[in-house]
Design a protein around this motif. Structure first.
Motif, PDB file in Angstrom:
ATOM      1  N   ALA A   1      54.510  22.763  25.024  1.00  0.00           N
ATOM      2  CA  ALA A   1      53.395  21.884  24.628  1.00  0.00           C
ATOM      3  C   ALA A   1      53.655  20.452  25.088  1.00  0.00           C
ATOM      4  CB  ALA A   1      53.201  21.923  23.115  1.00  0.00           C
ATOM      5  N   SER A   2      54.920  20.018  24.933  1.00  0.00           N
ATOM      6  CA  SER A   2      55.302  18.667  25.353  1.00  0.00           C
ATOM      7  C   SER A   2      55.143  18.505  26.860  1.00  0.00           C
ATOM      8  CB  SER A   2      56.749  18.389  24.936  1.00  0.00           C
ATOM      9  OG  SER A   2      57.186  17.140  25.417  1.00  0.00           O
TER      10      SER A   2
ATOM     11  N   GLN B   1      66.651  18.238  22.195  1.00  0.00           N
ATOM     12  CA  GLN B   1      66.082  19.582  22.293  1.00  0.00           C
ATOM     13  C   GLN B   1      66.938  20.481  23.178  1.00  0.00           C
ATOM     14  OE1 GLN B   1      62.066  18.718  23.590  1.00  0.00           O
ATOM     15  NE2 GLN B   1      61.249  18.925  21.530  1.00  0.00           N
TER      16      GLN B   1
ATOM     17  N   THR C   1      58.247  26.784  22.539  1.00  0.00           N
ATOM     18  CA  THR C   1      56.815  26.531  22.348  1.00  0.00           C
ATOM     19  C   THR C   1      56.541  25.032  22.254  1.00  0.00           C
ATOM     20  OG1 THR C   1      56.524  28.645  21.188  1.00  0.00           O
ATOM     21  CG2 THR C   1      54.827  26.965  20.837  1.00  0.00           C
ATOM     22  N   ARG C   2      57.398  24.336  21.494  1.00  0.00           N
ATOM     23  CA  ARG C   2      57.253  22.880  21.368  1.00  0.00           C
ATOM     24  C   ARG C   2      57.512  22.185  22.701  1.00  0.00           C
ATOM     25  NH1 ARG C   2      59.733  23.933  16.299  1.00  0.00           N
ATOM     26  NH2 ARG C   2      61.812  23.317  17.034  1.00  0.00           N
ATOM     27  N   GLU C   3      58.525  22.669  23.436  1.00  0.00           N
ATOM     28  CA  GLU C   3      58.849  22.075  24.735  1.00  0.00           C
ATOM     29  C   GLU C   3      57.727  22.325  25.739  1.00  0.00           C
ATOM     30  OE1 GLU C   3      62.598  23.738  25.839  1.00  0.00           O
ATOM     31  OE2 GLU C   3      63.740  22.495  24.450  1.00  0.00           O
TER      32      GLU C   3
ATOM     33  N   ASN D   1      60.370  29.252  19.195  1.00  0.00           N
ATOM     34  CA  ASN D   1      59.610  28.152  18.595  1.00  0.00           C
ATOM     35  C   ASN D   1      59.937  26.821  19.272  1.00  0.00           C
ATOM     36  OD1 ASN D   1      58.370  29.853  16.760  1.00  0.00           O
ATOM     37  ND2 ASN D   1      59.880  29.504  15.153  1.00  0.00           N
ATOM     38  N   LEU D   2      61.217  26.637  19.584  1.00  0.00           N
ATOM     39  CA  LEU D   2      61.629  25.409  20.266  1.00  0.00           C
ATOM     40  C   LEU D   2      61.022  25.356  21.669  1.00  0.00           C
ATOM     41  CD1 LEU D   2      63.324  22.849  19.998  1.00  0.00           C
ATOM     42  CD2 LEU D   2      65.294  24.114  20.853  1.00  0.00           C
TER      43      LEU D   2
ATOM     44  N   ASN E   1      51.452  18.339  27.872  1.00  0.00           N
ATOM     45  CA  ASN E   1      50.930  16.991  27.621  1.00  0.00           C
ATOM     46  C   ASN E   1      51.419  16.008  28.677  1.00  0.00           C
ATOM     47  OD1 ASN E   1      49.566  17.790  25.303  1.00  0.00           O
ATOM     48  ND2 ASN E   1      51.274  17.312  23.949  1.00  0.00           N
TER      49      ASN E   1
ATOM     50  N   LYS F   1      60.399  32.211  27.460  1.00  0.00           N
ATOM     51  CA  LYS F   1      59.764  32.584  26.187  1.00  0.00           C
ATOM     52  C   LYS F   1      59.312  34.042  26.224  1.00  0.00           C
ATOM     53  CE  LYS F   1      56.113  31.343  22.945  1.00  0.00           C
ATOM     54  NZ  LYS F   1      54.960  30.487  22.652  1.00  0.00           N
TER      55      LYS F   1
END
Length: 409
Positions: free
Chosen positions: A94-95, A26, A90-92, A87-88, A98, A185
């Protein structure tokens, strides 16, 4: 029990390695996207600088449409790349969210276990001192084992404390990383809004010019066809000159004059090999500029029923720009044709580069040139202020896409 512990450790290690490799992938993707985004921003800056330099000049509608089309394309790509970055992220994010939840749960459990261990240790001290625990041993061997147990228990306490400390630091670092990603972001989204407005403005201006053109489309279509006929005439003449140069090289080497490729000396073979090894790394034929017309057959931006056949690329640059050799070679020809500005042809073994639309030429036929050596000045149209270098690259008479050879074209 041992098998279960071993399995748990193996699962944990594999999970950690997977998460680490995913994180690296990533990060690499994010760096790649950021590099591309900065390249596009620089390209837009170059377009704007050239526009500002020629603001006082009255450009033709055809030139304006080409300008708008190119800038719209770059702006659209910039928006696309920025969206990919967002978008990347956003995924990072969220990761990481978590991960933070998981770390907090893990840290809570570790602290509870550690607290229970301390309580147990304290109670054990009250019930029986360590010295009495050792003295009550039946023999020396048992006493030694009890001493080892006490040491291991103490080490385990310290180890648990260190794990808690490390997990706490990891949680803090992840939180800091999350905040940074959220800020990045926000910044990307804000920048994208500005680019979207610029794109909308360009599209409106483009449409305004197109509306004007549509009123006299037949006249413009005639101009387009005439320009393409002139371009075809020049390409045919260049093709004839290249074939003649190939024939001369073969005759000189004692080969058949009908051969379709240059007869190469040992030195020329080395030069050609070096040229090929630098594919994708060659410098631009001008110091500053952007590609306004790409390579290949493509629909015309004004009348889609008409096509443009481009054997090279057209590079918009600044007034007074110097054309420079993209690689070591020998000046094969200085082409002068009717109603056409001078063209310099440089040979690199069995490869050729052509620099068209020069106002001045600083080299002569037979000169040896080096990479980035200035070979002439690019012509500036006094009417519209445009400075365009047409650049072609070919292997013999077969043209190739310069974008595959020139660095980041």
């Amino acid at each position: 029990m041992k098998v279960m512990k071993l399995t748990y450790k193996l699962v944990f290690i594999l999970g950690f390695l997977f998460a680490t490799s995913l994180s690296f992938a990533q990060n690499d993707k994010q760096k790649e996207l950021e590099t591309r985004r900065q390249e596009l921003r620089r390209e837009i800056q170059k377009i704007n600088e050239l526009r500002d330099a020629n603001k006082s000049k009255a450009k033709s509608e055809l030139s304006l449409i080409e300008d708008f089309n190119y800038k719209i394309s770059v702006l659209s790509n910039l928006i696309k790349v920025t969206n990919q970055q967002a978008n990347l992220l956003t995924r990072e994010i969220a990761s990481n969210q978590n991960k933070i939840t998981s770390l907090r749960d893990e840290l809570k459990q570790l602290k509870e276990d550690y607290a229970a261990m301390i309580v147990k240790s304290y109670k054990s001290k009250n019930q029986q001192s360590r010295i009495m625990f050792l003295l009550s041993s039946e023999n020396f061997k048992q006493a030694y084992k009890r001493l080892q147990y006490i040491k291991q228990y103490s080490d385990h306490q310290k180890q648990q404390g260190e794990i808690i400390k490390a997990k706490t630091q990891e949680l803090q670092d992840t939180n800091a990383s999350l905040l940074k990603q959220q800020e990045e972001k926000k910044k990307l989204i804000a920048e994208n809004r500005v680019v979207q407005k610029s794109l909308e403005s360009e599209r409106q201006q483009h449409q305004s010019v197109m509306n004007s053109i549509q009123k006299n489309l037949s006249r413009y279509a005639a101009q387009i066809k005439e320009k393409q006929r002139e371009a075809d005439r020049i390409d045919r003449e260049i093709d004839r000159i290249i074939k003649a140069a190939i024939a001369r090289s073969n005759t000189k080497a004692g080969n058949s004059a009908s051969s379709k490729s240059f007869a190469l000396t040992a030195e020329e073979k080395v030069l050609a090999s070096n040229f090929i090894s630098n594919k994708g790394k060659l410098p631009w034929p001008v110091e500053k500029g952007f590609v306004r017309l790409g390579y290949g057959t493509q629909p015309h931006p004004i009348d889609r029923s008409l096509t443009i056949k481009s054997n090279g690329v057209r590079i918009a640059t600044e007034k007074g720009a110097k054309a420079r050799a993209v690689f070591d070679g020998e000046v094969s020809e200085i082409l002068k044709m009717r109603n056409v500005n001078p063209i310099v042809m440089i040979r690199h073994g069995n490869y050729l580069t052509l620099y068209r639309n020069l106002s001045e030429v600083y080299v002569k036929k037979g000169d040896k040139v080096k990479t980035k050596q200035v070979i002439g000045e690019v012509f500036t149209n006094p009417t519209n202020g445009e400075t365009i270098l047409s650049f072609t690259l070919s292997k013999g008479t077969a043209t190739e896409n310069p974008a595959s050879w020139i660095y980041k074209m």
